[in-house]
Design an enzyme around this catalytic site. Structure first.
Site, PDB file in Angstrom:
ATOM      1  N   LYS A 108      -2.011  33.742  82.209  1.00  0.00           N
ATOM      2  CA  LYS A 108      -1.138  32.589  82.623  1.00  0.00           C
ATOM      3  C   LYS A 108      -1.774  31.357  83.740  1.00  0.00           C
ATOM      4  O   LYS A 108      -1.819  30.346  83.263  1.00  0.00           O
ATOM      5  CB  LYS A 108       0.087  32.318  83.747  1.00  0.00           C
ATOM      6  CG  LYS A 108       1.525  32.540  82.546  1.00  0.00           C
ATOM      7  CD  LYS A 108       2.696  33.288  83.405  1.00  0.00           C
ATOM      8  CE  LYS A 108       4.070  33.994  82.123  1.00  0.00           C
ATOM      9  NZ  LYS A 108       5.479  33.536  83.155  1.00  0.00           N
ATOM     10  N   LYS A 136       0.944  37.573  71.038  1.00  0.00           N
ATOM     11  CA  LYS A 136       2.341  37.655  70.854  1.00  0.00           C
ATOM     12  C   LYS A 136       2.757  35.923  70.961  1.00  0.00           C
ATOM     13  O   LYS A 136       2.784  34.805  71.415  1.00  0.00           O
ATOM     14  CB  LYS A 136       2.902  38.236  72.469  1.00  0.00           C
ATOM     15  CG  LYS A 136       2.414  37.563  73.833  1.00  0.00           C
ATOM     16  CD  LYS A 136       3.748  38.135  75.167  1.00  0.00           C
ATOM     17  CE  LYS A 136       3.999  37.203  75.949  1.00  0.00           C
ATOM     18  NZ  LYS A 136       4.829  37.442  77.241  1.00  0.00           N
ATOM     19  N   LYS A 182       6.778  31.321  74.664  1.00  0.00           N
ATOM     20  CA  LYS A 182       7.596  30.719  75.268  1.00  0.00           C
ATOM     21  C   LYS A 182       6.671  29.310  74.882  1.00  0.00           C
ATOM     22  O   LYS A 182       7.756  28.210  75.179  1.00  0.00           O
ATOM     23  CB  LYS A 182       9.412  30.102  75.996  1.00  0.00           C
ATOM     24  CG  LYS A 182       9.841  31.763  75.491  1.00  0.00           C
ATOM     25  CD  LYS A 182      10.410  31.332  76.453  1.00  0.00           C
ATOM     26  CE  LYS A 182      12.075  32.367  76.726  1.00  0.00           C
ATOM     27  NZ  LYS A 182      12.027  33.417  78.215  1.00  0.00           N
TER      28      LYS A 182
HETATM   29  P1  AMP Z   1      10.102  36.139  78.521  1.00  0.00           P
HETATM   30  O1  AMP Z   1      10.102  34.909  77.200  1.00  0.00           O
HETATM   31  O2  AMP Z   1       9.188  36.131  79.148  1.00  0.00           O
HETATM   32  O3  AMP Z   1      11.687  35.620  80.110  1.00  0.00           O
HETATM   33  O4  AMP Z   1      10.601  37.289  78.485  1.00  0.00           O
HETATM   34  C1  AMP Z   1      11.798  37.732  78.452  1.00  0.00           C
HETATM   35  C2  AMP Z   1      12.185  39.407  77.605  1.00  0.00           C
HETATM   36  O5  AMP Z   1      11.284  39.081  76.261  1.00  0.00           O
HETATM   37  C3  AMP Z   1      11.218  40.028  78.431  1.00  0.00           C
HETATM   38  O6  AMP Z   1      11.664  41.586  78.132  1.00  0.00           O
HETATM   39  C4  AMP Z   1      10.060  39.874  77.104  1.00  0.00           C
HETATM   40  O7  AMP Z   1       8.383  41.585  77.499  1.00  0.00           O
HETATM   41  C5  AMP Z   1      10.317  39.915  75.754  1.00  0.00           C
HETATM   42  N1  AMP Z   1       9.123  39.194  74.888  1.00  0.00           N
HETATM   43  C6  AMP Z   1       8.835  38.270  75.549  1.00  0.00           C
HETATM   44  N2  AMP Z   1       8.534  38.104  74.049  1.00  0.00           N
HETATM   45  C7  AMP Z   1       8.262  38.754  73.149  1.00  0.00           C
HETATM   46  C8  AMP Z   1       7.270  39.254  72.126  1.00  0.00           C
HETATM   47  N3  AMP Z   1       6.701  38.608  71.164  1.00  0.00           N
HETATM   48  N4  AMP Z   1       7.438  40.480  71.622  1.00  0.00           N
HETATM   49  C9  AMP Z   1       8.650  41.306  71.847  1.00  0.00           C
HETATM   50  N5  AMP Z   1       9.058  41.188  73.180  1.00  0.00           N
HETATM   51  C10 AMP Z   1       9.590  40.670  73.522  1.00  0.00           C
END
Ligand code: AMP
Ligand code: TRP
Length: 327
Positions: free
Chosen positions: A112, A194, A197
């Site tokens: 990041k 991956k 967002k």
């Molecule tokens: P975040 O988008 O960082 O707030 O992540 C929220 C949840 O989604 C967390 O448990 C992450 O580990 C999961 N997550 C985020 N991106 C991915 C992805 N590309 N594949 C699987 N899980 C994800």
């Protein structure tokens, strides 16, 4: 007594099928088995720049989406991190017990901060301390997350164990739960990265509120390879990712799926996958429209839910302060 689950999600960007398949869907599926607390982590969101109005809106949107995905207020608590001030308070205390070296090893910070270059905040560096506070405040047993969060949970365990060995039992030491399939859904455009967002590529992610046509377009443009065979193979990340998404939305086995697509081409895979995703997201989108008809509903729900968990957080902070000699 049921085991306690805690997990968090940031109210930034648009929730995508990676979040859904890697995390949210598993939270929903295990609601009966556990005592669940889910948190919209707005204090984590401000570790990178946010527009205030947008942040406020996104918090409510995310709450609506989580309910639409099936988080059930009879079985789970859903609240906003900044509504319970003990998160920030415990994060400060943990800061003082986390060696710099542990933080410097965090790969998410490296990624990041490389993207942001200038203006990287101290908060972004310190993000895992706040995450550890979230988890430890509620005497959490299990933390269901995607694979990208594993290192942060290890750090949480390390600081809990460190303080336990210094002061006797201060914290329950949590375990991660990372799904076998879906823990890492990849970008549709660059399938070695991956799905994220913050991806600036419009076609990289499928968002939960995407219209059918947008879903069809994004999947049609997804990167594949120049081979023909449709097979689960991690060395072919583009096709593998599409198949994993297909598998998770249909709940079919890998063998069934490979047999189904035998002799077919990528255009067939993409067409069928689009319909499966559209169908899978339709009920979520429908419920979202119903839930958000009355904005006061979500506002009240978030307030009441914070009131429910606050006493747990207060008790933990008192216990920690007493153990370490504060006040
Ligand atoms: P975040 O988008 O960082 O707030 O992540 C929220 C949840 O989604 C967390 O448990 C992450 O580990 C999961 N997550 C985020 N991106 C991915 C992805 N590309 N594949 C699987 N899980 C994800
Ligand atoms: N860091 C997590 C993510 O980006 C979100 C998060 C914050 C979280 N606090 C948490 C996840 C506590 C699990 C438990 O995905």
């Amino acid at each position: 007594m049921k085991k306690r689950v805690f997990s968090g999600i940031q109210p930034t960007g648009n929730i995508h099928i990676g979040n859904y398949l890697g995390a949210i869907r598993n939270w929903v599926a295990s609601q009966d088995e556990f005592d669940n607390i889910f948190c919209i982590v707005d204090l984590h969101a401000i570790t990178v720049p946010q527009d205030p109005k947008m942040l406020h809106t996104k918090i409510r949107e995310l709450a609506g989406l989580l309910l639409a995905c099936g988080i059930d207020m009879e079985k789970s608590v859903l609240f906003v991190q900044s509504h319970v001030k003990e998160h920030a308070e415990l994060a400060w205390i943990l800061n003082c017990y986390i060696p710099m070296g542990w933080m410097q090893r965090m790969t998410q910070f490296k990624e990041k901060s490389a993207k942001q270059k200038e203006q990287v905040s101290v908060g972004l560096f310190d993000y895992p301390a706040l995450m550890a506070a979230d988890i430890l405040l509620y005497d959490t047993d299990v933390v269901p997350v995607g694979a990208d969060q594993k290192q942060h949970i290890e750090l949480t365990r390390d600081v809990a164990e460190r303080m336990n060995s210094m002061y006797g039992d201060v914290f329950k030491v949590p375990e991660p739960f990372i799904p076998k399939v879906g823990a890492r859904i990849m970008s549709l455009k660059e399938p070695t990265k991956k799905m994220s967002k913050s991806d600036e590529h419009a076609d990289a992610s499928i968002h939960l509120l995407d219209e059918p046509d947008a879903i069809r377009k994004k999947i049609a443009r997804a990167t594949t390879d120049s081979l023909r065979e449709i097979r689960f193979d991690e060395n072919r990340p583009g096709v593998n990712n599409l198949l994993v998404i297909y598998q998770l939305f249909t709940n079919k086995s890998q063998e069934e799926i490979e047999a189904h697509f035998e002799g077919k081409g990528y255009a067939d895979l993409k067409r069928e996958l689009s319909e499966v995703v559209i169908e899978g997201l339709a009920p979520v989108q429908q419920r979202y429209a119903e839930i958000t008809r009355d904005p006061a509903f979500i506002e009240n729900l978030l307030k009441e839910n914070a009131d429910k968990v606050r006493p747990i957080a207060e008790r933990t902070v008192s216990r920690v302060k007493e153990k370490i000699g504060l006040g």
